[in-house]
Design an enzyme around this catalytic site. Structure first.
Site, PDB file in Angstrom:
ATOM      1  N   GLY A  76      35.277  37.199  41.958  1.00 38.08           N
ATOM      2  CA  GLY A  76      35.146  38.171  43.050  1.00 38.08           C
ATOM      3  C   GLY A  76      35.285  39.594  42.526  1.00 38.08           C
ATOM      4  N   HIS A 125      40.821  30.752  47.475  1.00 40.49           N
ATOM      5  CA  HIS A 125      39.912  31.243  48.513  1.00 40.49           C
ATOM      6  C   HIS A 125      39.308  30.122  49.358  1.00 40.49           C
ATOM      7  CE1 HIS A 125      40.077  35.492  47.169  1.00 40.49           C
ATOM      8  NE2 HIS A 125      40.631  34.878  46.154  1.00 40.49           N
TER       9      HIS A 125
HETATM   10  C1  LIG Z   1      40.267  41.130  48.735  1.00 36.37           C
HETATM   11  C2  LIG Z   1      40.014  40.615  47.352  1.00 36.37           C
HETATM   12  N1  LIG Z   1      39.026  41.152  46.629  1.00 36.37           N
HETATM   13  C3  LIG Z   1      38.749  40.734  45.387  1.00 36.37           C
HETATM   14  C4  LIG Z   1      39.468  39.716  44.799  1.00 36.37           C
HETATM   15  C5  LIG Z   1      39.159  39.297  43.396  1.00 36.37           C
HETATM   16  O1  LIG Z   1      38.650  38.009  43.318  1.00 36.37           O
HETATM   17  P1  LIG Z   1      38.770  37.193  41.920  1.00 36.37           P
HETATM   18  O2  LIG Z   1      40.170  36.734  41.792  1.00 36.37           O
HETATM   19  O3  LIG Z   1      37.791  36.073  42.077  1.00 36.37           O
HETATM   20  O4  LIG Z   1      38.382  38.133  40.837  1.00 36.37           O
HETATM   21  C6  LIG Z   1      40.522  39.130  45.499  1.00 36.37           C
HETATM   22  C7  LIG Z   1      41.309  38.055  44.877  1.00 36.37           C
HETATM   23  O5  LIG Z   1      42.063  37.352  45.458  1.00 36.37           O
HETATM   24  C8  LIG Z   1      40.806  39.597  46.810  1.00 36.37           C
HETATM   25  O6  LIG Z   1      41.819  39.074  47.518  1.00 36.37           O
END
Ligand SMILES: Cc1ncc(COP(=O)(O)O)c(C=O)c1O
Length: 434
Positions: A84, A218
């Site tokens: 993410g 998630h």
């Molecule tokens: C709101 C939000 N954006 C971005 C991310 C980043 O995702 P990732 O852990 O897959 O890099 C997270 C991670 O939990 C998040 O809660």
């Protein structure tokens, strides 16, 4: 499928059932994670099947997932990434690219964002030489409000990038309208809110781009993974190029000459006919995912409605179980929204005869996992010392969240019995302090 393959997959199913047998809940002993992956027999089979076929790079499952996920969310294009955070980086970086002409973001331009949330909603702003403008949130929903965002817009503001807080949509329709009215780009970080709606419309469909995370915490999981979604076919191609080393060519892995002019174009001062596959039109990354991950994702995608229902059910049961408990502010859904909750946020009120650490220590001693609202006020984190940013208004509530807020889980792996144990334990702790 060959006989040997179906035999292996049958064994995988048996293995799964054996592994999962007898996993009862023992209060105080079984760890109750705040979030986690819920993986069933089909998920295990999907992963093994992709491995048996050695689909180790992105391939048929990744393509299928992108198509199906775009349809599920309601956007034209979806591009898978390795996280993410990468999705956020790609979405924001795409807004700095030449395709947008005079509108593109340039170093020093401002992007309005929220001070209390996940850091990699904000890091891409800094990574692109842009300036975050931090706004505060409200307590209870833990989201910002359109008036706060509007008040933060200054002469150099060019974009808004905000995440839905722990599954609870921010007033996204109003903020999208504000962005459109003021000529600002809008990136919707939907990493924690897949399946949520605002005014009956899915979150992730409002921004120029939206992003998703598939980390195990998630709504769906790939192990590690993410996605960038948009309705703009042109900008989706920019995202793909940035994700895939910055290349100009858009051939899928293993393909050549999709453009039919592989050796027939002029780029800059390269010799005429330089291989399009090795022509780079932007400063890109490699943030791709693999088919092993996408195969798991496809199997998970089928369960999205049931996962969302379980999250809503668990959240509501916790909310009911904690109704009337003193000294804790209970969370509420943003008006007009139907959240697919990521977690259950609680804030210790100022007159409480205990502090947050005392509650967390008690809950953790019962193996009830707790989390902070991620970074809290990001401007107080070590990484942001020395970073150029602007604060619009006060960050009073972001500070309160940093000092007194925490959350517990509602993810589908938690049963009714577990949820009742969580609310009962919180009540027991508070009663012991009366
Ligand atoms: C709101 C939000 N954006 C971005 C991310 C980043 O995702 P990732 O852990 O897959 O890099 C997270 C991670 O939990 C998040 O809660």
């Amino acid at each position: 499928m060959t006989d040997i393959q179906s035999l292996i997959l049958d064994h995988v199913r048996k293995f799964h059932r054996e592994r999962e047998q007898g996993r009862g809940f023992v209060p105080g002993e079984t760890p109750l994670l705040p979030s986690g992956a819920v993986l069933d027999e089909d998920d295990r089979v999907a992963l093994v099947e992709a491995a048996l076929n050695l689909r180790i790079a992105a391939g048929s499952s990744a393509e299928q997932f992108e198509r199906e996920f775009a349809r599920t969310i309601g956007r034209r294009k979806a591009h898978l990434t390795n996280s993410g955070s990468s999705a956020n980086l790609l979405a924001l970086t795409a807004l700095t690219q030449a395709e947008l002409g005079e509108r593109r973001l340039r170093p020093g331009d401002e992007v309005v964002t929220v001070a209390a949330g996940f850091p990699t909603t904000v890091h891409p702003i800094v990574q692109n030489g842009l300036v975050p403008v931090f706004v505060d949130i409200e307590l209870g929903t833990y989201n910002t409000t359109p008036d706060r965002v509007e008040a933060a817009i200054g002469p150099r503001t060019r974009a808004i990038m905000i995440a839905h807080a722990l599954g609870n949509p921010f007033p996204v329709a109003e903020i999208a309208a504000l962005a459109a009215e003021r000529g600002l780009f809008f990136v919707e970080d939907n990493c924690d809110a897949v399946g949520s709606t605002y005014q009956g419309r899915a979150t992730g469909t409002f921004g120029d781009f939206s992003t998703v995370s598939f980390y195990p915490a998630h709504h769906l999981t790939f192990g590690e993974g993410g996605c960038v979604l948009t309705d703009s076919v042109r900008m989706a191609k920019v995202v793909e190029s940035l994700r895939d080393w910055g290349r100009d060519c858009w051939c899928a892995p293993g393909c050549s000459n999709t453009c039919q002019r592989r050796f027939g174009q002029q780029f800059g001062t390269l010799p005429y006919g330089y291989d399009h596959k090795y022509t780079f039109s932007r400063i890109g990354y490699n943030l791709k995912t693999t088919d092993l991950q996408a195969a798991l994702g496809l199997s998970q995608l089928a369960k999205l409605p049931e996962f969302g229902a379980a999250r809503r059910r668990n959240w509501q049961r916790l909310r009911d179980g904690l109704e009337g408990v003193p000294w804790l502010l209970l969370p509420r859904a943003t008006e007009g929204s139907d959240p697919s909750w990521f977690g259950f946020l609680l804030t210790v009120l100022p007159d409480a005869p205990f502090d947050r650490t005392a509650v967390l220590t008690f809950l953790e001693s019962r193996r009830i996992g707790t989390r902070m609202l991620f970074s809290g006020n990001l401007t107080r984190q070590p990484a942001y010392q020395g970073v150029t940013y602007r604060v619009a208004g006060e960050l009073t509530n972001s500070d309160i969240v940093t000092e007194r807020t925490f959350w517990v889980g509602v993810y589908p792996g938690l049963t009714t019995e577990m949820i009742d144990y969580i609310s009962g334990s919180i009540r027991e702790f508070v009663e012991s302090r009366r």
